[in-house]
Design an enzyme around this catalytic site. Structure first.
Site, short mmCIF file in Angstrom:
data_model
loop_
_atom_site.label_atom_id
_atom_site.label_comp_id
_atom_site.label_asym_id
_atom_site.label_seq_id
_atom_site.Cartn_x
_atom_site.Cartn_y
_atom_site.Cartn_z
N ALA A 109 0.77 -1.24 0.00
CA ALA A 109 0.00 0.00 0.00
C ALA A 109 0.80 1.29 0.00
O ALA A 109 0.27 2.34 -0.34
CB ALA A 109 -0.95 0.01 1.19
N ALA A 110 2.07 1.29 0.44
CA ALA A 110 2.81 2.56 0.54
C ALA A 110 3.01 3.17 -0.85
O ALA A 110 3.17 2.45 -1.83
CB ALA A 110 4.15 2.31 1.22
N PRO A 111 2.98 4.52 -0.92
CA PRO A 111 2.86 5.48 0.18
C PRO A 111 1.42 5.82 0.60
O PRO A 111 1.23 6.60 1.51
CB PRO A 111 3.54 6.73 -0.39
CG PRO A 111 3.28 6.64 -1.86
CD PRO A 111 3.34 5.17 -2.21
N GLY A 112 0.42 5.27 -0.09
CA GLY A 112 -0.95 5.47 0.38
C GLY A 112 -1.93 6.04 -0.62
O GLY A 112 -3.08 6.30 -0.27
N LYS A 114 -3.45 4.69 -3.33
CA LYS A 114 -4.58 3.81 -3.60
C LYS A 114 -5.39 3.56 -2.33
O LYS A 114 -6.62 3.49 -2.37
CB LYS A 114 -4.09 2.51 -4.23
CG LYS A 114 -3.44 2.72 -5.61
CD LYS A 114 -2.83 1.46 -6.16
CE LYS A 114 -2.18 1.72 -7.52
NZ LYS A 114 -1.00 2.60 -7.42
N GLU A 132 2.10 -2.72 4.31
CA GLU A 132 3.37 -2.44 3.63
C GLU A 132 4.48 -3.21 4.33
O GLU A 132 4.63 -3.10 5.56
CB GLU A 132 3.68 -0.94 3.63
CG GLU A 132 5.04 -0.58 3.09
CD GLU A 132 5.30 -1.07 1.67
OE1 GLU A 132 6.40 -1.60 1.42
OE2 GLU A 132 4.38 -0.94 0.82
N ARG A 137 8.58 2.68 4.76
CA ARG A 137 7.48 3.01 3.86
C ARG A 137 6.13 2.83 4.57
O ARG A 137 5.18 3.58 4.31
CB ARG A 137 7.54 2.15 2.61
CG ARG A 137 8.66 2.57 1.66
CD ARG A 137 8.87 1.57 0.52
NE ARG A 137 7.66 1.30 -0.23
CZ ARG A 137 7.16 2.09 -1.18
NH1 ARG A 137 7.79 3.22 -1.50
NH2 ARG A 137 6.07 1.76 -1.84
N ASP A 177 -0.98 -4.00 -5.82
CA ASP A 177 -0.16 -3.11 -6.65
C ASP A 177 1.29 -3.55 -6.44
O ASP A 177 1.99 -3.01 -5.59
CB ASP A 177 -0.38 -1.65 -6.25
CG ASP A 177 0.37 -0.69 -7.14
OD1 ASP A 177 0.38 -0.90 -8.36
OD2 ASP A 177 0.99 0.25 -6.61
N CYS A 230 3.40 -0.88 -12.57
CA CYS A 230 3.74 0.31 -13.35
C CYS A 230 4.90 -0.03 -14.28
O CYS A 230 5.86 0.72 -14.41
CB CYS A 230 4.07 1.49 -12.44
SG CYS A 230 5.40 1.18 -11.26
#
Length: 471
Positions: A109-112, A114, A132, A137, A177, A230
């Site tokens: 999840a970091a940095p937040g 989403k 995370e 992070r 992610d 990504c």
């Protein structure tokens, strides 16, 4: 055939995006706010922060802004009114489509970005676990969830395998992610370019498979999981999804509504054996086609009926018992009754826990998480001190102006707001607190909560956290 245009896109400057936070407005807590309330809030932000905002077409709350501007240095940013986020990354939560009341896991999840987007769609109802694995992070993640005023989120610092042993078939929706080779970030991140190698791509693909396997064990039957990266690498995108589907026949790719400009996934890039697995239902965001960095997304559905999902079980043993609750409430309840306009909203809740002298309000659906590393077990309410209760900054940011009996409005463009953010005490010359003669005051700017001050004899003692103060 599109390579020349793809290559040329890297000669252009990358675009900048921000996403408005519906949790900061009473209207934003209603269903459908994203459809009818975004424009008005965007106009207010644009006018006060001096931004020229252009709509990002694939996300309801997302806007482009001029790269020459610095919205991160505006009081609205400190108030959690928006989150600065890469435009393509915002598409993940759109595809996840979280609904109020659901249990959601953001596994990496970091940095937040989403997680805070998911939280805004949950509208303070349901349970969000933001995890995370890297401690530094995870701390940043926790800070960002606090800034965005999220009430129903637990932040953990765990390995996905350990989480899977605690949450069998527990979550309605999951975001993975995944850590990746970052090819889609080459235009904005020099470190991603320097770290790239073919071996790094293969290593990432192997790690992604392990994370997805653990996530699959935590998704309830009938639930939805969105896998995203990504990067452009087929080994980490179509290839990873194909390998996952082969290992998990209970999953399939799901056809979901999406922005028409998204490019369909390329089964042929994963090899001839990829036909027939539904990889054409995955999505790519390509920088020569859309205004955003490279992104890949796959929506995966777990077969089965939701009724078979595991229940959270009895959690009463987690909370303050009768004796301890009475002791804590001796100082906590007077603060709530003196400060909030509807105190019973908090006082009737039972999900309170105490860590040392720190009081937290857990999400109602949070299960027993004994044995897990938890950074943020819910909403931090404040600190129990000798014969008094001192509210937390997190509580201030989670409150809306109308929830406070006593508030003090500072202009977002005036000198007083800068002085407040620097930690200075202020007099009534900067404005008059509304609704009280003394005690705790919710400081607001533009109608949005920003922090606490204590009012007495015409002066406001500043309680903006030292670690957040502007220089």
């Amino acid at each position: 055939e599109g390579y020349e245009a793809f290559e040329a896109s890297y000669d252009r400057e990358r675009v900048q995006g921000l996403r408005l936070n519906s949790l900061k407005t009473a209207e934003g807590m209603r269903e459908g706010w994203e459809e009818d309330g975004v424009r008005a809030l965007a106009e207010q932000v644009a006018a006060q922060a001096g931004l020229c905002l252009g709509k990002i077409p694939w996300v309801k709350e997302g806007f482009y802004y001029d790269a020459a501007k610095r919205p991160g240095k505006h009081p609205y940013h400190e108030a959690g009114l928006y989150y600065i986020q890469e435009p393509s990354a915002m598409a993940v939560t759109e595809l996840l489509d979280p609904r109020p009341g659901e249990r959601i896991l953001d596994l990496c999840a970091a940095p937040g970005g989403k997680s805070s987007h998911i939280a805004s769609r949950l509208k303070a109802r349901g349970f969000l676990l933001s995890n995370e694995i890297h401690p530094a992070r995870a701390k940043v993640l926790s800070q960002n969830m606090e800034r965005m005023g999220v009430r129903n989120c637990v932040v953990s610092n765990e390995d996905s395998g350990n989480l899977a042993s605690h949450f069998p078939e527990f979550f309605d929706r999951i975001v993975v992610d995944a850590p990746c080779s970052g090819e889609g970030m080459f235009r904005k991140d020099e470190a991603a370019r320097e770290q790239w190698s073919e071996e790094h791509v293969r290593m990432c693909a192997g790690r992604q498979g392990q994370i997805l396997d653990n996530a699959a064990a935590m998704l309830r039957p009938g639930g939805r999981m969105v896998y995203s990266t990504c990067t452009f690498a087929p080994e980490e995108n179509e290839g990873t999804v194909l390998a996952f589907l082969r290992r998990h026949p209970e999953f399939c790719t799901e056809q979901v509504p999406a922005y028409s400009g998204f490019t369909k996934g390329k089964p042929q890039w994963a090899g001839p054996e990829a036909e027939g697995w539904g990889l054409e239902r995955t999505f790519r965001i390509m920088p020569h086609i859309l205004e955003g960095e490279g992104h890949f997304m796959a929506v995966l559905r777990k077969e089965g009926e939701p009724e078979t999902a595991v229940k959270a079980g009895n959690r009463d043993q987690l909370y303050l018992d009768g004796r301890k609750r009475k002791e804590v409430f001796r100082d906590y309840e007077p603060f709530i009754r003196d400060t909030l306009s509807e105190p019973d909203t908090f006082l009737e809740r039972k999900e309170y826990v105490l860590f040392g002298d720190q009081l937290y309000l857990m999400p109602a659906d949070m299960p027993d998480m004994k044995g897990l590393k938890i950074l943020r077990p819910g909403l931090h309410m404040g600190t129990l001190k000798k014969n008094r209760f001192e509210p937390s900054h997190a509580l201030a940011l989670a409150l809306r102006k109308e929830e406070a009996q006593c508030f003090w409005e500072l202009s977002p463009s005036g000198d007083s707001i800068i002085r407040y953010l620097k930690g200075e005490a202020l007099s009534e010359d900067a404005g008059t607190p509304e609704g009280c003669l003394k005690g705790w005051v919710l400081v607001c700017t533009g109608g949005f909560s920003l922090g606490w001050a204590k009012y007495a004899k015409g002066m406001l003692k500043n309680h903006y956290p030292k670690g957040l103060r502007w220089n």
